[in-house]
Design an enzyme around this catalytic site. Structure first.
Site, PDB file in Angstrom:
ATOM      1  N   HIS A  75       6.910  -8.447   6.405  1.00 55.30           N
ATOM      2  CA  HIS A  75       8.192  -8.951   5.908  1.00 55.30           C
ATOM      3  C   HIS A  75       8.131 -10.460   5.664  1.00 55.30           C
ATOM      4  CE1 HIS A  75      12.470  -9.672   5.467  1.00 55.30           C
ATOM      5  NE2 HIS A  75      12.437 -10.497   6.491  1.00 55.30           N
ATOM      6  N   GLN A  84      22.917 -16.820   1.949  1.00 59.47           N
ATOM      7  CA  GLN A  84      21.842 -17.319   2.820  1.00 59.47           C
ATOM      8  C   GLN A  84      20.967 -18.356   2.105  1.00 59.47           C
ATOM      9  OE1 GLN A  84      19.451 -14.054   4.304  1.00 59.47           O
ATOM     10  NE2 GLN A  84      17.936 -15.404   5.237  1.00 59.47           N
ATOM     11  N   THR A 140      13.347  -7.822  10.319  1.00 61.33           N
ATOM     12  CA  THR A 140      13.094  -6.714   9.388  1.00 61.33           C
ATOM     13  C   THR A 140      11.696  -6.130   9.615  1.00 61.33           C
ATOM     14  OG1 THR A 140      14.429  -7.905   7.802  1.00 61.33           O
ATOM     15  CG2 THR A 140      13.115  -6.083   6.953  1.00 61.33           C
TER      16      THR A 140
END
Lengths: 426, 426
Positions: free
Chosen positions: B142, B249, B358
């Site tokens: 990730h 974000q 994640t």
């Protein structure tokens, strides 16, 4: 409580001039008494007032207020009461402690002495158990100073900084009350000119001069608090020292922000000074330099004139004041902070803590951290005992003070004091 | 409980093959019953077991266990009990529900029916009130995928990533239980080719497939938990969906990390699966690519083989499984995460939540977020109803599932399910 009444408030408890806790202040804390009980307390002059016993005596009554709100380990449940209840308690306390005939005189001496206790006999505990703690980054001077040091003057402020009150989530479990010693933290640091980290106690331990507000109960998840109603959700303020290990922080913070460089401890003052008490010191903050999105627009006097000072006391020397700053320097006010925090539906709870970020002012003697005061180690700060500091040494005690002052009124926050102990044997 | 015993465990409650909750699992949750009471519960097959009533019947006893630990709004106080108590409860529950003569047969039918309740009659609530929530970033795949997308393949992993389990603090107040709908969040986003932000509902709403562990009580502030003892401080695991608004974000996260892009909601499964139940699925994780500092070195089987899946169900269509991943892909294990988190003395509390980050695997169908699955919007994901997704649409339901499987044993986590509602009128 109208501001015009301030001049006339005089308690029958003796309060010396410029004492932080005249009867007008009435801050809240949690006190531990010599018999092992704890209670919500307030303070007038050099006396702590045990609010549980005052309630039990029958003299303190307010809608919704029960003994369990006061005889508690933390103030969270008390803070969750409606604002009208808090205002009624404030009015009643002022009545009880300014009017000699308002009730206390009727109590027998023993009961009165259990309610009114000399402050040196009470240990002040952490006033709230914060569900969540958020740290803002709302001083333009601080963000600019740090930016210049790490990215140069051209890119000092990130592009987002003037558009929103930048913040990150901190660790609530390690928030401690004034008087709690902290060990120098271990962590990964990268020595100068090295590529790989070593495991070492931090060599760049720093304080950050901050003020935090404590929230009331918020709205359900999904419902934002608007900027114009935000103050209704603020209970009061404390002094806040956001301890920082700069070398640990520098290596870890990309890309997800500060973590172990911060979460080994944060120190707060034991007294929550309410917004009501701060009302006479309301003032305007800086004018925004960019047009703000409507959800962040405020007008009028949305901040407070609170003088802030930081002392360093070496283990064997007297304190030197190394910083004089002011809460009003903050670019983003608390209403903007809270509106921004909840604009996406994020929910807040009674007793949450939201710190301002380091409060630096325009002049070098108002910078709120050693990083800035000693400019990344290049300008050591001289203490009165002749020693110098670039960062904090083992045995140093850091004392943060806050107070508000005008001709007819002086109120204080007390202190947030921490002594740094050597790193443990790992 | 020895692993060899697993094969022989059979409850007198009927449990279909590949049911997530055989008697071996015994996860913990908080259930709300039709009479309005709530209680700590466990589940076998399609029955919820009310642990408060089982305790009151006299059949469940363990050192230190009282009714207040079970008849509680959250499991935090139960989790704070010693591990020996939890093990005794587990042994006793297995005894009671595998041996028809171990006690329950003696109870009258009405009492038995109040203890054993069909699962559709019980609403599962948030199992713990996390004091603090930390989100790690422990999947190399990730971190690499995100790095390639935002910084290019040369600088995909930050220099610190292989030296420490990177993490940041998240918001605990907005953690919700499976089945809680969430509104699409508003926030500041910068349109393509624009310089200034606009105020808008997020256009890049994403899930993150994660697993979180729930901690036991830790050590006092200042005392680290060593890597070899870390598992003693882990109570169990839940599925975790770390909802993310990528556009919010992206604009806010420099320099202090994610904030409003994350804190509008995180969804967990209602059942905490204990480390004891996961023991048969222990396995080794990836070998470190760099030599680790001693405080992070582990050996042997320090992680677990947990299959993870994500479905997207459009409002009017059937679910499509868009991701199949595994907890064992994580580069950093939970022992390393906890040792790192506390190495500076940071304290943990019973019920704290620490999410993995994640969990992406090596193949494109194992990526744990839409950002990666649709590769920043460039490779739309096809659903079985023919529609496509680059991010999550209003009305979509995201279902995360987790299970462990070997020849003689299957246990599951249940689901973490969330439906996304349109943004509110701001």
């Amino acid at each position: 409580m109208h501001i015009r009444e301030v001049k006339n408030l005089k308690s029958w408890i003796e309060v010396s001039p410029k004492h932080p806790f005249p009867v007008y202040n009435l801050p809240y804390g949690i006190g531990l008494f010599e018999d092992g009980t704890h209670s919500a307390v307030t303070r007038i002059g050099d006396f702590i007032i045990n609010l549980s016993l005052l309630f039990q005596s029958g003299l303190l009554r307010a809608d919704g207020l029960t003994l369990k709100h006061l005889a508690a380990e933390y103030l969270n449940d008390y803070i969750a009461l409606p604002k009208a209840t808090h205002l009624a308690v404030r009015e009643r306390l002022i009545e009880l402690f300014t009017d000699t005939h308002a009730g206390l005189y009727k109590l027998d001496e023993e009961l009165k002495n259990s309610i009114l206790v000399p402050h040196e006999k009470v240990k002040m505990l952490l006033p709230v158990k914060p569900g969540d703690y958020t740290d803002f980054y709302s001083s333009k001077e601080h963000a600019t100073n740090v930016g210049i040091m790490f990215r140069g003057p051209e890119n000092a402020l990130m592009p987002n900084w003037l558009h929103m009150p930048i913040a990150y989530h901190g660790r609530s479990s390690s928030i401690v009350v004034s008087g709690t010693d902290l060990h120098r933290p271990w962590g990964q640091i990268v020595p100068p000119n090295a590529e790989n980290p070593i495991f070492s106690p931090s060599k760049q331990l720093d304080f950050e001069l901050e003020v935090a507000f404590v929230t009331r109960s918020g709205k359900p998840l999904g419902q934002p608090i608007k900027v114009d109603e935000a103050e209704e959700y603020i209970f009061g303020l404390v002094l806040f020292n956001d301890w920082s290990a700069r070398d640990i922080q520098k290596w870890e913070y990309q890309p997800l922000g500060p973590f172990l460089g911060k979460n080994f401890g944060s120190t707060i003052s034991p007294w929550i000074v309410t917004l009501e008490a701060l009302e006479p010191f309301r003032c305007a903050g800086p004018t925004p330099e960019k047009e703000l999105l409507p959800y962040l627009q405020t007008s009028g006097e949305k901040t407070f004139d609170i003088h802030l000072e930081v002392d360093i006391a070496p283990s064997d020397g007297k304190p030197t004041t190394v910083c004089r700053s002011n809460f009003k320097y903050l670019y983003w006010n608390m209403s903007q902070q809270l509106a921004h925090h909840t604009v996406n539906g994020c929910n807040i709870q009674a007793g949450d803590m939201m710190a301002s970020g380091t409060i630096s002012g325009p002049t070098p003697d108002s910078f709120g951290s050693m990083l800035e005061l000693a400019w990344k180690g290049t300008k050591p700060v001289k203490l009165e005992d002749g020693s110098e500091r670039t960062f904090i040494l083992d045995g140093d005690t850091i004392i943060i003070r806050g107070y508000c002052e005008r001709e007819d009124l002086y109120i204080g926050f007390g202190e947030a004091t921490t002594t740094i102990l050597p790193a443990i044997d790992y």
